[in-house]
Design a protein around this motif. Structure first.
Motif, PDB file in Angstrom:
ATOM      1  N   PRO A 140       0.812  -1.226   0.000  1.00 38.15           N
ATOM      2  CA  PRO A 140       0.000   0.000   0.000  1.00 38.15           C
ATOM      3  C   PRO A 140       0.844   1.275   0.000  1.00 38.15           C
ATOM      4  CG  PRO A 140      -0.908  -1.596   1.535  1.00 38.15           C
ATOM      5  CD  PRO A 140       0.389  -2.177   1.042  1.00 38.15           C
ATOM      6  N   LEU A 141       2.090   1.218   0.499  1.00 33.97           N
ATOM      7  CA  LEU A 141       2.917   2.432   0.601  1.00 33.97           C
ATOM      8  C   LEU A 141       4.034   2.522  -0.431  1.00 33.97           C
ATOM      9  CD1 LEU A 141       3.588   3.121   4.406  1.00 33.97           C
ATOM     10  CD2 LEU A 141       2.312   4.526   2.791  1.00 33.97           C
ATOM     11  N   GLU A 142       4.508   1.380  -0.927  1.00 34.64           N
ATOM     12  CA  GLU A 142       5.697   1.402  -1.787  1.00 34.64           C
ATOM     13  C   GLU A 142       5.376   1.054  -3.232  1.00 34.64           C
ATOM     14  OE1 GLU A 142       6.254  -0.472   1.263  1.00 34.64           O
ATOM     15  OE2 GLU A 142       7.357   1.152   2.250  1.00 34.64           O
ATOM     16  N   SER A 184      17.458   5.948  -3.099  1.00 31.71           N
ATOM     17  CA  SER A 184      18.522   4.963  -3.333  1.00 31.71           C
ATOM     18  C   SER A 184      18.270   4.189  -4.612  1.00 31.71           C
ATOM     19  CB  SER A 184      18.559   3.947  -2.193  1.00 31.71           C
ATOM     20  OG  SER A 184      18.685   4.600  -0.967  1.00 31.71           O
ATOM     21  N   VAL A 185      19.335   3.819  -5.283  1.00 33.32           N
ATOM     22  CA  VAL A 185      19.192   2.952  -6.452  1.00 33.32           C
ATOM     23  C   VAL A 185      19.026   1.523  -5.945  1.00 33.32           C
ATOM     24  CG1 VAL A 185      20.200   2.197  -8.628  1.00 33.32           C
ATOM     25  CG2 VAL A 185      20.644   4.522  -7.780  1.00 33.32           C
ATOM     26  N   ALA A 186      17.945   0.880  -6.367  1.00 33.13           N
ATOM     27  CA  ALA A 186      17.611  -0.445  -5.837  1.00 33.13           C
ATOM     28  C   ALA A 186      18.188  -1.579  -6.670  1.00 33.13           C
ATOM     29  CB  ALA A 186      16.094  -0.599  -5.751  1.00 33.13           C
ATOM     30  N   SER A 187      18.657  -1.271  -7.875  1.00 33.05           N
ATOM     31  CA  SER A 187      19.157  -2.341  -8.755  1.00 33.05           C
ATOM     32  C   SER A 187      20.680  -2.378  -8.738  1.00 33.05           C
ATOM     33  CB  SER A 187      18.644  -2.128 -10.184  1.00 33.05           C
ATOM     34  OG  SER A 187      18.873  -0.797 -10.584  1.00 33.05           O
ATOM     35  N   ILE A 243       5.223  11.337  -7.417  1.00 31.58           N
ATOM     36  CA  ILE A 243       5.858  10.280  -8.238  1.00 31.58           C
ATOM     37  C   ILE A 243       4.950   9.047  -8.267  1.00 31.58           C
ATOM     38  CG2 ILE A 243       7.909   8.814  -8.527  1.00 31.58           C
ATOM     39  CD1 ILE A 243       9.491  11.006  -6.960  1.00 31.58           C
ATOM     40  N   HIS A 244       4.312   8.763  -7.149  1.00 30.07           N
ATOM     41  CA  HIS A 244       3.389   7.610  -7.100  1.00 30.07           C
ATOM     42  C   HIS A 244       2.233   7.761  -8.089  1.00 30.07           C
ATOM     43  CE1 HIS A 244       4.020   4.740  -3.583  1.00 30.07           C
ATOM     44  NE2 HIS A 244       5.155   5.379  -3.740  1.00 30.07           N
ATOM     45  N   ASP A 245       1.856   9.009  -8.380  1.00 29.70           N
ATOM     46  CA  ASP A 245       0.730   9.232  -9.305  1.00 29.70           C
ATOM     47  C   ASP A 245       1.146   9.059 -10.769  1.00 29.70           C
ATOM     48  OD1 ASP A 245      -0.953   9.748  -7.242  1.00 29.70           O
ATOM     49  OD2 ASP A 245      -0.699  11.938  -7.312  1.00 29.70           O
ATOM     50  N   SER A 280      18.713  -0.270 -17.726  1.00 24.74           N
ATOM     51  CA  SER A 280      17.823   0.595 -16.961  1.00 24.74           C
ATOM     52  C   SER A 280      18.181   0.432 -15.492  1.00 24.74           C
ATOM     53  CB  SER A 280      16.358   0.195 -17.201  1.00 24.74           C
ATOM     54  OG  SER A 280      16.146  -1.147 -16.809  1.00 24.74           O
ATOM     55  N   PHE A 281      17.605   1.273 -14.643  1.00 32.80           N
ATOM     56  CA  PHE A 281      17.828   1.087 -13.202  1.00 32.80           C
ATOM     57  C   PHE A 281      16.493   1.136 -12.476  1.00 32.80           C
ATOM     58  CE2 PHE A 281      17.366   5.506 -11.742  1.00 32.80           C
ATOM     59  CZ  PHE A 281      17.559   6.214 -12.928  1.00 32.80           C
ATOM     60  N   GLU A 282      16.513   0.730 -11.190  1.00 35.02           N
ATOM     61  CA  GLU A 282      15.249   0.555 -10.475  1.00 35.02           C
ATOM     62  C   GLU A 282      15.239   1.341  -9.169  1.00 35.02           C
ATOM     63  OE1 GLU A 282      14.889  -3.941 -12.332  1.00 35.02           O
ATOM     64  OE2 GLU A 282      15.442  -3.704 -10.237  1.00 35.02           O
ATOM     65  N   LEU A 283      14.063   1.847  -8.837  1.00 31.52           N
ATOM     66  CA  LEU A 283      13.856   2.576  -7.581  1.00 31.52           C
ATOM     67  C   LEU A 283      12.640   1.988  -6.891  1.00 31.52           C
ATOM     68  CD1 LEU A 283      14.075   6.241  -9.031  1.00 31.52           C
ATOM     69  CD2 LEU A 283      15.955   4.899  -8.037  1.00 31.52           C
ATOM     70  N   VAL A 284      12.654   2.034  -5.558  1.00 31.01           N
ATOM     71  CA  VAL A 284      11.445   1.700  -4.786  1.00 31.01           C
ATOM     72  C   VAL A 284      11.132   2.929  -3.954  1.00 31.01           C
ATOM     73  CG1 VAL A 284      10.481   0.262  -2.963  1.00 31.01           C
ATOM     74  CG2 VAL A 284      11.955  -0.741  -4.716  1.00 31.01           C
ATOM     75  N   ILE A 285       9.930   3.461  -4.131  1.00 30.13           N
ATOM     76  CA  ILE A 285       9.618   4.743  -3.490  1.00 30.13           C
ATOM     77  C   ILE A 285       8.404   4.598  -2.572  1.00 30.13           C
ATOM     78  CG2 ILE A 285       9.025   7.165  -3.912  1.00 30.13           C
ATOM     79  CD1 ILE A 285      10.605   7.029  -6.495  1.00 30.13           C
ATOM     80  N   ARG A 286       8.638   4.962  -1.305  1.00 33.26           N
ATOM     81  CA  ARG A 286       7.533   4.979  -0.331  1.00 33.26           C
ATOM     82  C   ARG A 286       6.815   6.319  -0.430  1.00 33.26           C
ATOM     83  NH1 ARG A 286       8.685   3.222   5.724  1.00 33.26           N
ATOM     84  NH2 ARG A 286       8.466   1.199   4.716  1.00 33.26           N
ATOM     85  N   ASN A 287       5.493   6.281  -0.452  1.00 35.02           N
ATOM     86  CA  ASN A 287       4.711   7.521  -0.501  1.00 35.02           C
ATOM     87  C   ASN A 287       4.750   8.161   0.885  1.00 35.02           C
ATOM     88  OD1 ASN A 287       2.889   9.561  -0.741  1.00 35.02           O
ATOM     89  ND2 ASN A 287       1.312   8.334  -1.774  1.00 35.02           N
ATOM     90  N   ALA A 288       5.643   9.185   1.028  1.00 37.93           N
ATOM     91  CA  ALA A 288       5.868   9.795   2.340  1.00 37.93           C
ATOM     92  C   ALA A 288       5.375  11.232   2.396  1.00 37.93           C
ATOM     93  CB  ALA A 288       7.360   9.752   2.672  1.00 37.93           C
ATOM     94  N   GLY A 289       5.064  11.839   1.256  1.00 31.13           N
ATOM     95  CA  GLY A 289       4.666  13.250   1.287  1.00 31.13           C
ATOM     96  C   GLY A 289       4.491  13.812  -0.111  1.00 31.13           C
ATOM     97  N   LYS A 290       4.870  15.094  -0.251  1.00 30.38           N
ATOM     98  CA  LYS A 290       4.556  15.857  -1.457  1.00 30.38           C
ATOM     99  C   LYS A 290       5.190  15.261  -2.725  1.00 30.38           C
ATOM    100  CE  LYS A 290       6.363  19.956  -1.545  1.00 30.38           C
ATOM    101  NZ  LYS A 290       7.043  20.901  -2.345  1.00 30.38           N
ATOM    102  N   VAL A 291       6.516  15.142  -2.720  1.00 29.57           N
ATOM    103  CA  VAL A 291       7.197  14.717  -3.958  1.00 29.57           C
ATOM    104  C   VAL A 291       6.996  13.219  -4.211  1.00 29.57           C
ATOM    105  CG1 VAL A 291       9.381  14.625  -5.203  1.00 29.57           C
ATOM    106  CG2 VAL A 291       8.906  16.541  -3.668  1.00 29.57           C
TER     107      VAL A 291
END
Ligand SMILES: Cc1cc2nc3c(=O)[nH]c(=O)nc-3n(C[C@H](O)[C@H](O)[C@H](O)COP(=O)(O)OP(=O)(O)OC[C@H]3O[C@@H](n4cnc5c(N)ncnc54)[C@H](O)[C@@H]3O)c2cc1C
Ligand code: FES
Length: 278
Positions: free
Chosen positions: A26-28, A62-65, A87-89, A72-83
């Motif tokens: 739900p968050l990442e 952080s780069v996750a890959s 990005i989640h949208d 290509s490279f991979e990121l995992v982003i937790r929805n923590a606030g504005k930015v």
């Protein structure tokens, strides 16, 4: 710092394409990113990039890959606030801004030939996955590998499929635990610190790599020191609030260090007496 694969100025934002994105929890959210007109990010495991959304802002991620994945490279982003929320949208095919890679990552050449004990709590698995997959892709260059993973609950465990692959490898000792019991869970329940006494360690030839929230790594380090791993062989990745990412604004300062340049990865002996790192 490794020479940036992006443009010469660290302030210039490079356009990047979201190739693929999916909801992990739900968050990442997971993002596969490709840089317009460039082959690879050319990062070290443990480094981060500044990710920006025009008109909203910029955040360190952080780069996750592993650098062994080049197209290509991979990121995992937790929805923590504005930015991170903006990005989640975003969807596959949309464009974000990238600066970096920045910071000092894990010293892979120093780690070569040694046994590695990875200890990851929660979102700490994200930067650690970059190093773990690098080690898996160069497995013969490293000694014994132990991976200890802690999550709040089974549904919070990121990269479940990959974790299953690590678990099945004959050349990796993988153990995980969850904080809270769950009716369907057959594995360990308890804090990640409870797993450390059960690991066989030859301290003089072992590097421990610890990534997780401060409350976790503080107690983990106590257990690692009980195992007599030297302080300079315990590596910790720290998260500080960052603005510029390149040692100019002072937002990320820990004593005499700028976390965005000398970190985020530090050997424990360098930061152990810094109250900012606690
Ligand atoms: C080196 C580094 C690597 C990171 N890697 C990742 C990653 O791989 N995935 C990921 O999801 N997040 C990562 N973060 C954290 C991420 O940068 C923050 O969650 C993000 O900056 C929050 O910005 P926002 O605009 O979405 O939230 P805001 O609206 O600015 O803030 C929301 C809340 O998050 C807090 N916050 C802001 N920055 C940080 C920070 N650096 N650390 C802790 N709390 C913060 C704020 O105090 C506030 O309470 C990393 C941070 C650093 C410094
Ligand atoms: S983020 Fe500006 S000095 Fe580190």
């Amino acid at each position: 710092m490794k020479e940036s694969a992006l443009r010469e100025s660290p302030y210039i934002v490079q356009q990047a394409n979201i190739v693929h994105t999916w909801k992990m929890t739900p968050l990442e959210r997971f993002f596969e990113i490709s840089l317009s007109g460039m082959e690879s990010l050319n990062h070290d495991p443990g480094q981060f990039v500044m990710v920006s959304v025009p008109g909203v802002g910029e955040v360190p991620i952080s780069v996750a890959s592993s650098p062994t994945k080049r197209s290509s490279f991979e990121l995992v982003i937790r929805n923590a606030g504005k930015v991170t929320g903006a990005i989640h949208d975003m969807e596959a095919g949309e464009t974000i801004g990238i600066r970096g890679p920045f910071g000092t990552g894990f010293p892979t050449q120093v780690l070569e030939g040694n046994a590695l004990l990875f200890v990851a709590g929660g979102l700490g698995i994200v930067p650690l996955r970059s190093l773990i997959n690098f080690v898996m892709d160069n497995r013969r260059d490293f000694g014994k590998v132990d991976i200890l993973l802690g999550s709040r609950s089974p549904k919070d465990m990121l990269f479940g499929n990959e974790v299953e692959i690590w678990n099945k490898r004959f050349d990796v000792n993988f153990v995980c635990t969850i904080d809270r019991s769950d009716p369907d869970w057959k594995g360990n329940v308890g804090l990640i610190t409870s797993l450390i006494p059960g690991v066989t360690i030859h301290p003089e030839r072992t590097f421990a790599v610890v990534v997780g929230p401060p409350i976790m790594y503080r107690f983990v380090i106590v257990e690692l020191l009980k195992k007599r791993i030297p302080e300079n062989q315990i590596l910790v990745s720290l998260e500080r609030h960052m603005k510029c990412g390149v040692g100019k604004c002072g937002h990320c300062q820990i004593g005499e260090y700028y976390c965005c340049q000398q970190g985020p990865v530090f050997p424990y002996h360098k930061i152990k007496n810094r109250h900012e790192a606690k």
